[in-house]
Design a protein around this motif. Structure first.
Motif, PDB file in Angstrom:
ATOM      1  N   MET A 357       1.002  -1.358  -0.480  1.00  0.00           N
ATOM      2  CA  MET A 357       0.248   0.137  -0.170  1.00  0.00           C
ATOM      3  C   MET A 357       1.097   0.816   0.308  1.00  0.00           C
ATOM      4  SD  MET A 357      -2.981  -0.879   2.432  1.00  0.00           S
ATOM      5  CE  MET A 357      -3.693  -2.995   2.727  1.00  0.00           C
ATOM      6  N   GLU A 358       1.640   1.150   0.574  1.00  0.00           N
ATOM      7  CA  GLU A 358       2.939   2.315   0.354  1.00  0.00           C
ATOM      8  C   GLU A 358       3.345   2.675  -0.550  1.00  0.00           C
ATOM      9  OE1 GLU A 358       5.962   1.115   2.896  1.00  0.00           O
ATOM     10  OE2 GLU A 358       4.565   0.815   4.948  1.00  0.00           O
ATOM     11  N   ALA A 359       3.270   1.766  -1.716  1.00  0.00           N
ATOM     12  CA  ALA A 359       3.846   2.404  -2.801  1.00  0.00           C
ATOM     13  C   ALA A 359       2.415   2.571  -3.078  1.00  0.00           C
ATOM     14  CB  ALA A 359       3.971   1.116  -3.618  1.00  0.00           C
ATOM     15  N   ALA A 360       1.064   2.536  -3.045  1.00  0.00           N
ATOM     16  CA  ALA A 360      -0.210   3.269  -4.289  1.00  0.00           C
ATOM     17  C   ALA A 360      -0.245   4.956  -3.045  1.00  0.00           C
ATOM     18  CB  ALA A 360      -0.642   2.734  -3.888  1.00  0.00           C
ATOM     19  N   HIS A 413       2.559   2.528 -11.624  1.00  0.00           N
ATOM     20  CA  HIS A 413       2.311   0.969 -11.783  1.00  0.00           C
ATOM     21  C   HIS A 413       2.388   0.457 -10.310  1.00  0.00           C
ATOM     22  CE1 HIS A 413       6.469   2.090 -11.391  1.00  0.00           C
ATOM     23  NE2 HIS A 413       6.824   0.770 -11.694  1.00  0.00           N
ATOM     24  N   GLU A 414       2.639   0.597  -9.474  1.00  0.00           N
ATOM     25  CA  GLU A 414       2.888  -0.357  -8.072  1.00  0.00           C
ATOM     26  C   GLU A 414       1.768   0.197  -7.875  1.00  0.00           C
ATOM     27  OE1 GLU A 414       6.185   1.301  -6.419  1.00  0.00           O
ATOM     28  OE2 GLU A 414       7.474   0.327  -7.283  1.00  0.00           O
ATOM     29  N   GLY A 415       0.410   0.524  -7.670  1.00  0.00           N
ATOM     30  CA  GLY A 415      -0.714   0.448  -7.665  1.00  0.00           C
ATOM     31  C   GLY A 415      -1.624   1.953  -7.311  1.00  0.00           C
ATOM     32  N   GLY A 416      -0.853   2.850  -7.863  1.00  0.00           N
ATOM     33  CA  GLY A 416      -1.337   3.974  -7.790  1.00  0.00           C
ATOM     34  C   GLY A 416      -2.180   4.402  -8.961  1.00  0.00           C
ATOM     35  N   TYR A 417      -2.368   3.992  -9.623  1.00  0.00           N
ATOM     36  CA  TYR A 417      -2.578   3.835 -10.871  1.00  0.00           C
ATOM     37  C   TYR A 417      -3.969   4.123  -9.932  1.00  0.00           C
ATOM     38  CZ  TYR A 417      -2.738  -1.361 -10.724  1.00  0.00           C
ATOM     39  OH  TYR A 417      -2.672  -2.544 -10.633  1.00  0.00           O
ATOM     40  N   ILE A 418      -4.930   3.241  -9.474  1.00  0.00           N
ATOM     41  CA  ILE A 418      -6.638   2.736  -8.687  1.00  0.00           C
ATOM     42  C   ILE A 418      -6.756   3.517  -8.472  1.00  0.00           C
ATOM     43  CG2 ILE A 418      -7.204   1.669  -6.940  1.00  0.00           C
ATOM     44  CD1 ILE A 418      -5.617  -0.664  -7.151  1.00  0.00           C
ATOM     45  N   THR A 419      -5.549   4.954  -7.732  1.00  0.00           N
ATOM     46  CA  THR A 419      -6.551   6.437  -6.028  1.00  0.00           C
ATOM     47  C   THR A 419      -6.113   6.822  -7.985  1.00  0.00           C
ATOM     48  OG1 THR A 419      -4.344   6.550  -6.154  1.00  0.00           O
ATOM     49  CG2 THR A 419      -5.872   5.547  -4.489  1.00  0.00           C
ATOM     50  N   VAL A 420      -5.682   7.205  -8.956  1.00  0.00           N
ATOM     51  CA  VAL A 420      -5.722   7.535  -9.873  1.00  0.00           C
ATOM     52  C   VAL A 420      -6.346   7.681 -10.417  1.00  0.00           C
ATOM     53  CG1 VAL A 420      -5.013   8.408 -11.712  1.00  0.00           C
ATOM     54  CG2 VAL A 420      -2.880   7.914 -10.404  1.00  0.00           C
TER      55      VAL A 420
END
Length: 674
Positions: A357-360, A413-420
């Motif tokens: 989660m830290e990654a995103a 690409h590590e998960g931040g795309y979800i919140t974006v």
């Protein structure tokens, strides 16, 4: 926290201090659970990394949280209220395009909210050192329980938030000091040289990405501003001194703990390492979990407040808002509650542990901070701050925040795309709702009300027309008191004529003052036709029916309205007569000529409207007192079709075009045969 009503917002107080700890600092206060783990990552622990990391954290908290938010941004209070939409409300008169900055900022703030509870709660639960499945299960149970109790309100347990968070921050400070005593030289790390050295030496080797981890230490800074109205600027500033001191002491303590593993890879959570040495591991897990729950509660409440403000500012579809307790500012929005719960559970299942989660985490909130910076610069301009200082402010903070954004883009690409993606969806909803209103208003036809006064008076006294209601009330969007929508006059006269003793036109102005509740009355025809202008703050519940009844009682008591004598005898002394609100529901007419962008916007608007609260419920109207009329939304009709009448000769089949006022030969022949 009902005692919140008695908090002195202008001067610091013990009560204000406790409330600040319980309401405002949950997110930023639980960041020590995961920040150093994110900074170290898979790297080998070195003195340069530890000293540089704690130096970066200290100066991030100083430059962003302390100077930008606590000192500068808190000055931009909107009659005591804060937050990005309150800031927008202060400047919207000056820069209309600022609405797009507010939309982006609010959407990204909400989007990052679905990862804050999972990362806080998971980080705390992972201290139990169970397997991943068990940790996920406990985290989901806690998060689900938290969202389920929202419908009942948190007034009773809310009183404990402040004292518990006080214990939490004292725990951070005490165990930080215990660790610092072993290596007091760690205070040298507060020198900005170590932050500069770490970033510059590793610039080509991922140094910029360290900033993405460091940024996690200040993700809760926006909450300081958003919750300004709860306790006031003075209490936030006073309590921040205490909070920042406790945070820095704990980060320094974690740095000392890390140094004993120099040359090795990190194993376990740094935070809990401070407690393991003292045999208080389970105490640390318990207090961290409770603090994480309080942090999540504050974020959920903040999301409800943000959505309610967006609804009042006409930036979000109308939704049912409930008030589970009498506590000021506490509200509950069912749909948002369950949507956030679904999002949080998805985050837990998708990322599985807090390290992932830290990654995103943090990508979206960086955008929020950028939007706040630009909006604040506009506010400074409206306050006649020297242009030079505004430029200095923008250069400094846009540079810092763009730097953090660049670092956080690694997380995409590590998960931040979800919140974006979530933020993008929210931006689309807010944009569509805002633009559709502009498109509709562009083609609403207003007519002078004076042209209909004689007809209204005649209709009111015409006994041959069945009486529709004593009071007939329409909601009008006309800004000028001399105008009214043509569709309202059509509703009164051209459909089934609506005879009433009194005709009312109510216009609601959403004003910048958050809690204003004023109104004016314009008498158009004495004891016959009136216009009411309500001036309601963007945090005021628009209960129009209750407000209208109160206004009616006041006017009757003042002798400003009077029924005819015969009817007055029928009514009881305090009776007001019956009243009926006419609500007009619009549908998209197929005869619309819009460009592709506007057509798409309007189709999305009507799709969203299916899930939106109805007009009568939004305005607090009881169904027994409402009549609904459907009418087409003709926003850009095509030109009248060019039709010409012809007569065709039966023998020659030649066409003859009839000129204006020319009588058809076939018509005369048909009349002759008769």
């Amino acid at each position: 926290m009902s005692s919140e009503h008695h908090v002195n917002h202008k001067r610091p107080s013990a009560l204000g201090f406790l409330l600040s700890l319980g309401i405002i600092y949950g997110d930023i206060g639980t960041s020590p659970l995961y920040v150093f783990n994110a900074i170290i990552g898979d790297s080998i622990i070195t003195k340069e990394l530890v000293y540089g990391g704690v130096s970066c954290v200290f100066w991030t908290l100083t430059l962003l949280t302390t100077i930008k938010y606590v000192i500068l941004t808190l000055r931009a209070d909107n009659n005591g209220e804060g937050g990005i939409l309150s800031l927008y409300a202060l400047i919207r008169r000056y820069k209309k395009w600022a609405v797009y900055l507010a939309i982006i900022g609010a959407a990204t703030l909400l989007a990052d909210g679905i990862i804050t509870p999972p990362i806080s709660v998971s980080s705390a639960i992972e201290g139990l050192k169970m397997n991943e499945e068990a940790t996920m299960t406990i985290a989901i149970i806690i998060i689900a329980g938290l969202f389920i109790i929202q419908q009942f309100g948190t007034k009773s347990i809310g009183k404990l938030f402040g004292p518990i968070m006080l214990i939490w921050f004292l725990t951070l400070a005490i165990f930080g000091i215990i660790s610092i005593v072993k290596h007091p030289q760690i205070f040298e790390a507060l020198n900005p040289y170590y932050a500069f050295k770490l970033l510059s030496n590793n610039l080509l080797n991922g140094g910029i990405f360290i900033l993405g981890a460091v940024f996690l230490s200040t993700t809760g800074a926006e909450a300081l501003y958003s919750d300004l109205g709860h306790v006031g600027r003075a209490n936030i500033r006073a309590s921040w001194i205490f909070v920042k001191t406790c945070l820095i002491l704990n980060y320094l303590g974690q740095a000392v703990w890390l140094l004993q593993y120099e040359g090795q890879h990190l194993n376990g959570r740094v935070f809990f390492g401070l407690f393991d040495e003292n045999g208080l591991h389970f105490y640390a897990v318990a207090i961290a979990t409770i603090a994480a729950i309080i942090a999540s509660q504050a974020l959920i409440s903040g999301s409800f407040t943000l959505i309610s403000e967006a609804i009042r500012l006409k930036l979000w579809p109308k939704m049912a808002i409930k008030y589970p307790t009498e506590m000021k500012g506490q509200l509950y929005i069912p749909r948002i509650n369950w949507m956030m719960l679904a999002g949080c559970i998805f985050m837990v299942f998708h990322f599985r542990n807090s390290s992932n989660m830290e990654a995103a985490y943090g990508l979206s909130i960086t955008i929020t901070m950028l939007m706040t910076s630009v909006l604040l610069s506009i506010y400074m301009w409206t306050q006649r701050i020297k242009f030079t200082w505004i430029i200095v402010y923008l250069v400094v903070y846009l540079t810092i925040e763009i730097g953090f954004l660049s670092a956080n883009l690694r997380k995409f690409h590590e998960g931040g795309y979800i919140t974006v993606i979530v933020a993008g969806a929210l931006i689309v909803v807010m944009y569509v709702w805002y633009r559709s209103r502009i498109i509709k208003n562009r083609y609403v036809e207003f007519v002078p009300i004076k042209d209909f006064l004689e007809a209204l008076e005649n209709l009111s006294v015409n006994k041959e027309v069945p009486k529709y209601s004593d009071h007939l009330i329409y909601m009008t969007g006309a800004e000028h008191k001399s105008d009214v929508e043509q569709k309202i006059m059509y509703s009164i006269f051209n459909k089934k004529p609506k005879r009433a003793d009194f005709y009312w036109f109510i216009h609601v102005n959403t004003v910048d003052n958050p809690y204003e509740t004023d109104y004016t009355i314009t008498t158009i025809i004495p004891s016959k036709v009136y216009r009411i202008d309500l001036f309601l703050g963007f945090r005021v519940e628009q209960r129009i029916q209750a407000m209208f009844r109160k206004i009616l009682i006041d006017m009757k008591d003042r002798g400003e309205i009077a029924y005819d004598e015969g009817y007055q005898k029928i009514l009881q002394k305090k009776a007001l007569g019956d009243y009926q609100f006419i609500v007009m529901e619009k549908y998209l007419n197929i005869d619309n000529l819009l460009n592709f962008k506007e057509k798409l916007t309007m189709r999305l608007y009507f799709f969203l409207k299916k899930f939106s609260l109805s007009e009568e419920k939004h305005f607090g109207l009881e169904s027994n007192y409402v009549s609904i009329e459907k009418l087409p939304l003709i926003v850009a009709t095509q030109n009248e079709p060019a039709l010409r009448r012809i007569v065709i000769d039966e023998k020659s089949h030649k066409k003859h075009y009839l000129r204006k006022n020319e009588i058809s030969i076939t018509y005369l022949f048909d009349k002759y045969k008769e």
